[in-house]
Design an enzyme around this catalytic site. Structure first.
Site, PDB file in Angstrom:
ATOM      1  N   GLU A 184       0.836  -1.211   0.000  1.00 18.59           N
ATOM      2  CA  GLU A 184       0.000   0.000   0.000  1.00 18.59           C
ATOM      3  C   GLU A 184       0.867   1.256   0.000  1.00 18.59           C
ATOM      4  O   GLU A 184       0.532   2.245  -0.659  1.00 18.59           O
ATOM      5  CB  GLU A 184      -0.936  -0.021   1.209  1.00 18.59           C
ATOM      6  CG  GLU A 184      -2.000  -1.109   1.120  1.00 18.59           C
ATOM      7  CD  GLU A 184      -3.030  -1.020   2.221  1.00 18.59           C
ATOM      8  OE1 GLU A 184      -4.214  -0.805   1.913  1.00 18.59           O
ATOM      9  OE2 GLU A 184      -2.658  -1.171   3.397  1.00 18.59           O
ATOM     10  N   GLU A 192      -3.744  -9.966   3.026  1.00 11.51           N
ATOM     11  CA  GLU A 192      -4.664  -9.627   4.109  1.00 11.51           C
ATOM     12  C   GLU A 192      -5.895 -10.537   4.157  1.00 11.51           C
ATOM     13  O   GLU A 192      -6.440 -10.809   5.228  1.00 11.51           O
ATOM     14  CB  GLU A 192      -5.121  -8.164   3.975  1.00 11.51           C
ATOM     15  CG  GLU A 192      -4.043  -7.140   4.239  1.00 11.51           C
ATOM     16  CD  GLU A 192      -3.332  -6.667   2.989  1.00 11.51           C
ATOM     17  OE1 GLU A 192      -2.851  -5.521   2.963  1.00 11.51           O
ATOM     18  OE2 GLU A 192      -3.258  -7.457   2.017  1.00 11.51           O
TER      19      GLU A 192
END
Length: 257
Positions: free
Chosen positions: A105, A125
């Site tokens: 990210e 995730e």
């Protein structure tokens, strides 16, 4: 290198992203973006094992109640990462090791990404019952398209640097241990480019997925008006006819003095 700032993610052993680290990264990005002496920012990881292996899972256990994860971790990280993504200053992520979860990210906030040949990139995730929640969904999709972003984030399996290059997730592959050298080579090219025009160009590209074509047309024309009437453009035209290399940094220094 003059004009190049380096932000290092330094949280051994794998540079896990904590809320405090994210805030520090965002604060540093915002401060660097105000400095006329900084022309490029390189983001890299401390050590040799990882750019960042993602969020510090230890933080999760105290944030499982309603609203807790969003307000205590995800919203602050969104704000911090946006500070990096929204910089007018060109940014380069130099991936020196694994780049997973929150690490990806962060990298996706940068304009250009260099990955060493051994690097794995991924969004695991989903294996924890969550998903990239600090901008990774839309920033990765903007780079590689919906289908490939879904493959990365729904399956949760990492991809190699070679695959990431083919998909357009990264811009360069560097030999092992040479990521910063390649990033600095790119930074040197950017430092020779006109800083105001770089920022204006970034602003139009970054609005691509946020505005319709009519609004983008006006955004582009407004940015072009600023570029064509700048001292940078005058210097570029002068240098072209003089068959010289333009000195954009000196032009801007003179304009601001």
């Amino acid at each position: 290198m003059d004009g190049v700032a380096v932000l290092t993610i330094d949280n051994p052993p794998v540079n896990a992203v904590t809320v405090a680290l994210a805030r520090a990264l965002g604060d540093a990005a915002a401060e660097l973006d105000t400095r006329d002496d900084v022309g490029v920012v390189i983001v890299t990881g401390g050590g040799t094992r990882a750019f960042s292996a993602g969020s510090d899972i230890a933080e999760f256990s105290g944030m499982l109640g309603p609203g807790e994860a969003v307000e205590r971790k995800l919203r602050p990280q969104m704000i911090a990462f946006a500070a990096l993504a929204d910089m007018r200053t060109p940014t380069i992520a130099a991936l020196n090791g694994i780049c997973l979860g929150g690490g990806l990210e962060i990298a996706a906030c940068c304009d250009l990404i260099v990955a060493e040949e051994q690097v794995l990139l991924g969004s695991p995730e989903i294996k924890l019952g969550v998903f990239p929640s600090s901008g990774g969904t839309f920033r990765v999709a903007r780079r590689i398209g919906h289908g490939r972003a879904k493959e990365m984030q729904l399956l949760g399996e990492p991809v190699t640097a070679e695959t990431a290059l083919q998909w357009g997730l990264i811009n360069r592959i560097a030999p092992r241990g040479q990521g910063m050298r390649v990033a600095r080579d790119l930074a040197a090219v950017l430092m020779a480019r006109p800083p105001r025009a770089l920022g204006l160009c970034k602003s139009v590209i970054d609005a691509t997925h946020d505005l319709d074509e009519a609004a983008l047309t006006e955004r582009s024309l407004d940015a072009s008006e600023q570029a064509f009437t700048s001292a940078e453009c005058a210097e570029g035209v002068r240098a072209f006819f003089a068959k010289q290399a333009p000195d954009f940094r000196a032009t801007n220094a003179g304009a601001s003095s």
